[in-house]
Structures are given as C-alpha cells and as structure tokens.
Design an enzyme around this catalytic site. Structure first.
Site, PDB file in Angstrom:
ATOM      1  CB  SER A 162      33.669  44.500  43.685  1.00  0.00           C
ATOM      2  OG  SER A 162      32.995  43.497  44.402  1.00  0.00           O
ATOM      3  CB  SER A 169      35.577  41.207  41.725  1.00  0.00           C
ATOM      4  OG  SER A 169      35.102  42.408  41.164  1.00  0.00           O
ATOM      5  CE  LYS A 170      26.986  41.315  44.120  1.00  0.00           C
ATOM      6  NZ  LYS A 170      26.309  40.118  43.613  1.00  0.00           N
ATOM      7  CB  CYS A 171      33.313  42.416  37.910  1.00  0.00           C
ATOM      8  SG  CYS A 171      33.613  43.335  36.387  1.00  0.00           S
TER       9      CYS A 171
END
Ligand code: PMP
Length: 311
Positions: free
Chosen positions: A72, A164-166
């Site tokens: 991520s 992406s787990k932003c």
C-alpha cells in the site's frame, strides 16, 4: 463489539499495542501532533480477521495482509521495507494477537509518516512508523443489510491508487457511508466516475443473476479485496459457479437475484434491499458461499490449513 463502538474503551483493545518494535499499553500509544500522517493522511493500514476455532485462534490470510501492508505505501512511493521487515511485522501481528488473547477479533496494522518534514512532500529525514492494535469483533454487520446507490462517486483510480489501503481513500468512504446512514440505509454503493458499480464504503460487491456471479472488474476503482478473491475462487473451484468480472450498471444491480458484499471485517453479507426496493428474500447462492466461507474460517474445510495461521 462492533467497529466504531466504544473505541475509547481501552479494555476492548486488549493489553498491548505494538509500536515500532515495542509492546505498550493501548492508552499509552500516542503520536505527536506534528506527525505528517495527521496533516496529509500519509498512513496506510490493514484489516485482518482472527477467528476462534476448535484448534485455537486463527489469523485469516496473514501473509497476504502482511504483504499488502507493505504494498500500500509502496504505491505512494513510500518504502517501509527499509525500516521494517515482512517477518518483523508478521511476527508482531502474531505476538499481539497472542498477548491480547484475541479470539474472534480484528487486527489493525498501521504504517505512517511521522515527524521531521517541512513541506507537503516529505523529505528523506521523515520518520517511518508502524503499529499493530487489535480489538474484539464478532461480526461487523448483521447477516443482511440495506443499501443505497450513493450520489457521491468512488475516487478515480487515476487520482489515487485504489489498490492501496491509504487512509486518504477513506475520506471518500466516510462520506459515502455518512450519506447512506443519514438516509436510513446501512451502507452506500458507490459508482465509479463512468457510472459503473464500484464498491461499498469499505467492501467489495457481488450480484447473482440467473445462477451466475457478477462483480465489478478491477478498472471500476475497487480494491481487489482478499475476500473478493477468495469468494471468486470458492465459487469457481468448489461450487462450479461461473464468475464474470465486468462493468455493472445500477439498473442491472437493481434487477439482480441476490446481492452481497465482501470484506475481511464484513465477511459475506447479503444486501437484501437496494434504494428501498426488495432484491431478495431468499439468497441460495449467497448462502452457499457464506457456508463454505464459514467452514473455511472456522477451520473445518480442507482449504482452512492453507488460509489460516493458527497461533
Ligand atoms: N474495498 C475497500 C475500500 C475496503 O476498505 C475493503 C476492506 N479492506 C475491501 C474492499 C475488502 O477488502 P478485503 O476483502 O481485503 O478486506
């Protein structure tokens, strides 16, 4: 406990949080006000499920989640592997789960940029941090939910990498969820900027039509969730159900035989009404998939050993 409830009740977090290699009490896990993450959402996280099984607590897809924890920030050109190794994070997850005696629960690894910056674009002096917290969780939703089509689109993958787990992505998710809750629904289903079904605030979406399974393809600004991938595999390999990854329009979704959403915290949950229209009262295909998923996560399936890490 449900996510979001009693989040300031530290007992629910267990005894320890891991921060940069050290185990500390949850109430002592603080970050400075000048952390870059707080100002510019430069943090990335994971959501991992643990299950109480007959063979003890098991962590679902630990290696996949640990890898995505590094992937991520890498999509934002932030290389956390210079600061933490895969094995260090993987072992720390196991240790925190063990130390907190977690049964049915949720693990939240987080990586974020800290102090020592003087502009939006962090320079080489910026601090790289990681933490791992846990909390108890049985199920996030009841077995079926109501949903609406959100008026607000999902962020375009061209603007922010959606694989992406932003934390930044979740500003969009929170608005989608808030709009749905305010209108009396459990969750909102967002469209991509081209008007195709994308995903809910924080879960992937599937529909059943004439015995086939349909789900938005990866170009619809979705996260390619691990539960999504597992459900596709279960459907194809164990139940011989045809799965089509494609563009789905809201009108097609409204005429579905069944709709369900998937996610690590969500599991598999039926969406039984959409914009107040009843989609289904019976959910045979969803139920079949849920049963297999439950067998796997409870350690009672021949796929369990390759997906669960027992601690
Ligand atoms: N989409 C979004 C935006 C999510 O936050 C999540 C939860 N991680 C999912 C889909 C489902 O992903 P997974 O199955 O990997 O938990």
């Amino acid at each position: 406990m449900k996510v979001g409830e009693q989040m300031n009740n530290f007992e629910k977090y267990g005894n320890v949080v891991w921060m940069d290699g050290v185990f500390i009490k949850p109430e002592e896990a603080h970050i400075p006000i000048f952390s870059h993450a707080l100002h510019y959402a430069s943090s990335w996280f994971e959501g991992i499920r643990t299950y109480q099984t007959a063979h003890g607590t098991a962590i679902l897809m630990l290696d996949e989640h640990t890898q995505r924890m590094f992937d991520s920030p890498a999509l934002h050109k932030r290389d956390f592997s210079q600061h933490f190794s895969f094995t260090e994070i993987r072992n720390a997850i196991i240790d925190v789960v063990k130390m907190n005696k977690l049964g049915n629960g949720y693990v939240r690894p987080l990586m974020y940029l800290g102090m020592n910056w003087n502009a939006l674009m962090p320079n080489h002096t910026i601090e790289y941090h990681a933490s791992i917290a846990t909390w108890e969780l049985t199920s996030l939703f009841t077995t079926s939910v109501s949903a609406c089509i959100s008026k607000r689109p999902r962020i375009s993958n061209d603007a922010i990498p959606m694989q992406s787990k932003c934390a930044a992505n979740y500003a969009n998710s929170m608005l989608i969820k808030a709009e749905a809750i305010e209108a009396g629904f459990d969750d909102g289903i967002a469209l991509d900027i081209h008007g195709n079904i994308s995903e809910t605030s924080a879960s992937n979406l599937f529909m059943v039509k004439d015995g086939k399974l349909f789900t938005p393809s990866l170009d619809c600004s979705i996260l390619n969730g691990f539960t999504r991938q597992l459900v596709i595999k279960i459907a194809r390999e164990l139940h011989h159900i045809e799965v089509v990854e494609c563009h789905i329009k809201p009108e097609q979704l409204k005429h579905a035989d069944e709709i369900f959403m998937t996610g690590s915290a969500t599991g598999i949950v039926s969406v039984t009404t959409l914009d107040n229209d009843v989609i289904s009262t019976k959910t045979p295909v969803s139920t079949q998939l849920m049963e297999t998923y439950n067998e796997i996560t409870s350690g009672n399936h021949h796929w369990s050993s390759q997906l669960l890490t027992y601690i």
